[in-house]
Design an enzyme around this catalytic site. Structure first.
Site, mmCIF file in Angstrom:
data_model
loop_
_atom_site.group_PDB
_atom_site.id
_atom_site.type_symbol
_atom_site.label_atom_id
_atom_site.label_comp_id
_atom_site.label_asym_id
_atom_site.label_seq_id
_atom_site.Cartn_x
_atom_site.Cartn_y
_atom_site.Cartn_z
ATOM 1 C CG PHE A 287 -1.371 91.311 92.059
ATOM 2 C CD1 PHE A 287 0.004 91.424 91.885
ATOM 3 C CD2 PHE A 287 -2.105 92.467 92.268
ATOM 4 C CE1 PHE A 287 0.635 92.662 91.922
ATOM 5 C CE2 PHE A 287 -1.488 93.705 92.311
ATOM 6 C CZ PHE A 287 -0.110 93.805 92.139
ATOM 7 N NE ARG B 51 -6.802 86.880 88.310
ATOM 8 C CZ ARG B 51 -6.383 85.982 87.411
ATOM 9 N NH1 ARG B 51 -7.175 84.990 87.051
ATOM 10 N NH2 ARG B 51 -5.195 86.068 86.873
ATOM 11 C CG HIS B 52 -2.816 92.510 88.297
ATOM 12 N ND1 HIS B 52 -2.487 92.224 86.990
ATOM 13 C CD2 HIS B 52 -2.442 93.790 88.509
ATOM 14 C CE1 HIS B 52 -1.921 93.287 86.441
ATOM 15 N NE2 HIS B 52 -1.884 94.258 87.334
ATOM 16 N N PRO B 53 -5.526 91.247 86.571
ATOM 17 C CG PRO B 53 -5.887 92.844 84.923
ATOM 18 C CD PRO B 53 -5.747 92.695 86.407
#
Length: 385
Positions: A236, A229-231
């Site tokens: 995402f 995942r995107h942080p």
């Protein structure tokens, strides 16, 4: 190379670098038309000549990093060879080295040494920690830099261990920044007549390659492992289909509305848990459940078709062969074959007026251009004087 402009035509490079970061930089310069002379240890050459994988025509690793170059063998500790080498460097525009700091000076090949005989030289030094400071002389490899830069601690899944990125990204990034620094220094020289010493520390480069982690740190938080995942954005991540994983990348409200419609759940847009990117990120697990309720009922191919139709950025998770040789890159001419070894290597990624810069020269045999070095250096030096 008729189809492409040689933006660095006429630039001559003395390349003392070995293995990956430096050779990656000088391969980029050679692709753009620079004349790169690879200075190698007699009888052994660049260590990458001996690194696999191999075919019957040699190391595929060496070929990919040294296409378009010339090879000359020089004993850097021999006084006569040193004199000839200095004469040769007088004909060059650029020197690239990745010795451990201090070694070039012991060999009489430091920036100051070369500047004394070639005042407008562009001299690039690639090292782990830079040319000065308490850490300067420490040895460094890609994995060491990934660990020291914080990248490794932020890569992987929360329940797992810190993980190395699946490529020698610190070396490659240092090579890219070296090529950038050399090119800008050549432009500066063209306008002012002044040379420059370009210092490329791999650690500094790897820190600079983490703008998202830097933003998290600046906000007072600690970058952490979050898997795929995107942080700071959601959704995402990778999501389960019936036969594998699909990537969905949504970074604004408009795209989220398109995704919600594609899922058949338009009400998600007005759900306060998902109304903004920050809220979606805070409630990522709840959002994942909503998304996978839909995705687990479809194959990856079906999901990509659905999301493509909705305008939602997505992708299957491909392996390298599928990425390079599959339909997604069809017509892009992302690779070429070395004319001597037959090894496939990756093209320069930048297009110039619609064409990919490339050199017609194959990766050189060790010492293949010794005669050219021995006879041309003095003659050309006199012509340029």
């Amino acid at each position: 190379m008729d189809a492409t402009k040689q933006l660095l035509h006429g630039v001559r490079v003395a390349d003392f670098s070995r293995v990956l970061a430096g050779p990656y930089a000088t391969a980029m310069l050679a692709d753009q038309g620079a004349e790169v002379f690879k200075i190698e240890m007699p009888g052994h050459g660049d260590d990458s000549r001996h690194l696999g994988p191999f075919t019957e025509t040699g190391s595929t690793y060496f070929t990919s990093l040294n296409r378009g170059k010339r090879s000359i063998e020089v004993d850097l500790k021999d006084a006569t060879s040193h004199e000839d080498l200095i004469d040769f460097i007088r004909t060059c525009d650029v020197v690239v080295e990745n010795f451990r700091p201090g070694v070039a000076a012991k060999l009489g090949l430091s920036f100051d040494d070369i500047k004394a005989v070639k005042p407008d030289i562009v001299y690039a030094s690639i090292s782990g920690f830079g040319q000065t400071g308490t850490q300067a002389k420490r040895p460094a490899y890609d994995t060491v830099i990934q660990a020291l830069s914080g990248l490794m601690s932020a890569t992987g899944f929360p329940e797992g261990s810190p993980t190395r990125v699946g490529e020698s990204i610190a070396d490659v990034s240092a090579g890219v920044f070296a090529a950038f620094g050399i090119s800008t220094a050549l432009f500066h020289r063209q306008t002012t007549g002044e040379g420059a010493h370009i210092d490329i520390p791999m650690l500094d480069v790897m820190l600079a390659m983490q703008p998202t982690n830097a933003a998290i740190h600046a906000a007072g938080a600690a970058p952490s492992r979050v898997g795929n995942r995107h942080p700071i954005s959601a959704p995402f991540d990778t999501y389960r289909g019936t036969d594998g994983l699909v990537v969905i990348a949504v970074a604004n409200d408009k795209l989220f509305a398109a995704l919600a419609d594609a899922l058949g759940k338009p009400e998600l847009v007005t759900d306060p848990r998902f109304a903004t990117d920050s809220a979606r990120s805070d409630n990522d697990e709840a959002l994942r459940a909503e998304i996978e309720e839909f995705t687990t009922g479809h194959s990856v191919t079906e999901l990509c078709t659905i999301f493509d139709a909705a305008g939602v950025p997505n992708s299957p998770v491909l392996d390298f062969a599928e990425a390079l040789d599959g339909p997604i890159t069809e017509g892009r001419e992302l690779s070429a074959k070395d004319p001597r070894t037959g090894h496939t290597y990756l093209h320069h990624p930048i297009l110039v007026d619609g064409a990919r810069p490339t050199s017609e020269l194959p990766a050189p045999h060790l010492g293949e251009h010794n005669a050219e070095f021995g006879t041309s250096a003095h003659d050309e030096q006199r012509q340029r004087a």
